[in-house]
Design an enzyme around this catalytic site. Sequence first.
Site, PDB file in Angstrom:
ATOM      1  N   CYS A 292     -17.843   0.293 -14.414  1.00  0.00           N
ATOM      2  CA  CYS A 292     -18.569   1.582 -15.134  1.00  0.00           C
ATOM      3  C   CYS A 292     -19.844   1.428 -14.844  1.00  0.00           C
ATOM      4  CB  CYS A 292     -18.110   1.505 -16.409  1.00  0.00           C
ATOM      5  SG  CYS A 292     -18.622  -0.122 -17.383  1.00  0.00           S
ATOM      6  N   HIS A 319     -24.893  -2.660 -22.958  1.00  0.00           N
ATOM      7  CA  HIS A 319     -23.698  -2.395 -22.856  1.00  0.00           C
ATOM      8  C   HIS A 319     -23.085  -2.468 -24.243  1.00  0.00           C
ATOM      9  CE1 HIS A 319     -19.762  -1.889 -21.424  1.00  0.00           C
ATOM     10  NE2 HIS A 319     -20.007  -1.664 -20.203  1.00  0.00           N
TER      11      HIS A 319
END
Length: 482
Positions: A292, A319
């Site tokens: 991602c 994150h």
Amino acid sequence: MTSHLEEKYQTSWQERQTFAENMQPIIGQLFRNKGIEVSVYGRPLVNASAIDIIKAHKSVALHEESKLRLRESFPFVEALSKMQLSPARIDVGKLAYRYLFCGGANGLSIEQYLEKELADIVTGGKEQPEQDVVLYGFGRIGRLLARLLIERAGPSAKMNLRAIVIRPGKEDDLEKRASLLRRDSVHGAFNGSITIDKENNVIKANGAFIKVIYAKSPADIDYTEYGINNALVVDNTGIWSDREGLGQHLQSKGVSKVLLTAPAKDDIKNIVYGVNHEMILPEDRIVSAASCTTNAITPVLKAVNDKFGIRNGHVETIHSYTNDQNLIDNYHKAPRRGRSAPLNMVISTTGAAKAVSKALPELKGLLTGNAIRVPTPNVSMAIMNLNLKEATDKDGLNDYLRYISLASDMQNQVDYTASNEIVSTDLVGSRYAGVVDSQATIVDEDRAVLYVWYDNEFGYSCQVVRVMHEMAGIYVPTLPMK
């Protein structure tokens, strides 16, 4: 008694609502029957509420000098519904604006103008292949991929979700899997109807008939027994990342190709759609959709490097926590990740900066990277501290990235926001690989700091679906191209 201004505003609002409500069934029919995804300046209108359609039109004023009213775009949507078109993403906002305000009409009627601008997808073009899809694993990414594939189910669908594969569970496993697909604490309720057929181990969702196969390994499965042939298996488990492990899927009858939703090892191609998807060849049987974070940063890095050049840089990822961390302090094989994810910021590592070079070889050895896991369930941010080869300023860099988001080959990967109020939850459900936060951009001649948001679940899943289309040879262009 209402004033003249109040009455004028109320009349205008009612007009907008009426046009938006009239658009909704046409947009839905275009999508289900023809595979046409309608948007306005990148804002998707498929399954959008009337208010969302109004807001999408309002956003045009952020990019152009004039407004685009719904009464002005409606004739274009109506004209699209009468055309014979192949599947595509069509930005009706750009088409209407250029016709009305940029000299696009040139004496042509709306119908003639659309015939000219959409010539590549007017029926009579290349017949699109159909592709059976199997999701191997049904966790966070697997369920979002299922939602995206089900969303596209219909007469025009070329990519069909036929089965999901999971490990054998308890007696009520099917109900729990369906419930997890139906409800999501981050992404909200499934948009539609989901029922189960316990006798046949099937989940039925919005017309999709999805077989649930229980197996401990790929070797246990013969997909042809379920009428599945030449399937694309999307491995969401994270168990295997090399050619030997992923190659097990190719030993199963009925499988033709494998896509990994994680970075791959060996010589497997790591693909960031929009950057290096042309590397996918018909003979490639195993491909990776990278991570991602790699998907979020690579398109922006490519854009900056193409224009200004990058001497070197550092990427810090903020994150959201993931399922491999602990809810409360407990043993974990990785340093620091054993500490409670909802209570701590946790310094971790990421290979995303190095992985960029697999999609952009020209940046090999130029980037370092690290990560901090934070107590949010979804939406992350990459902070890119870059030393450029060519000096610029904040406005110059932002204007360029705004152009990339609107009119480049990476317009489906890079989004752009000028809001100074935006926070992470505002980006839940973003379909872009990354969103440039222009208000946070810092530039000092040849030094630049860029802040890029990304929905590390949904935005990434959209990128995975794009790679799936490429592997299957299904061409879904975005029009207008520029």
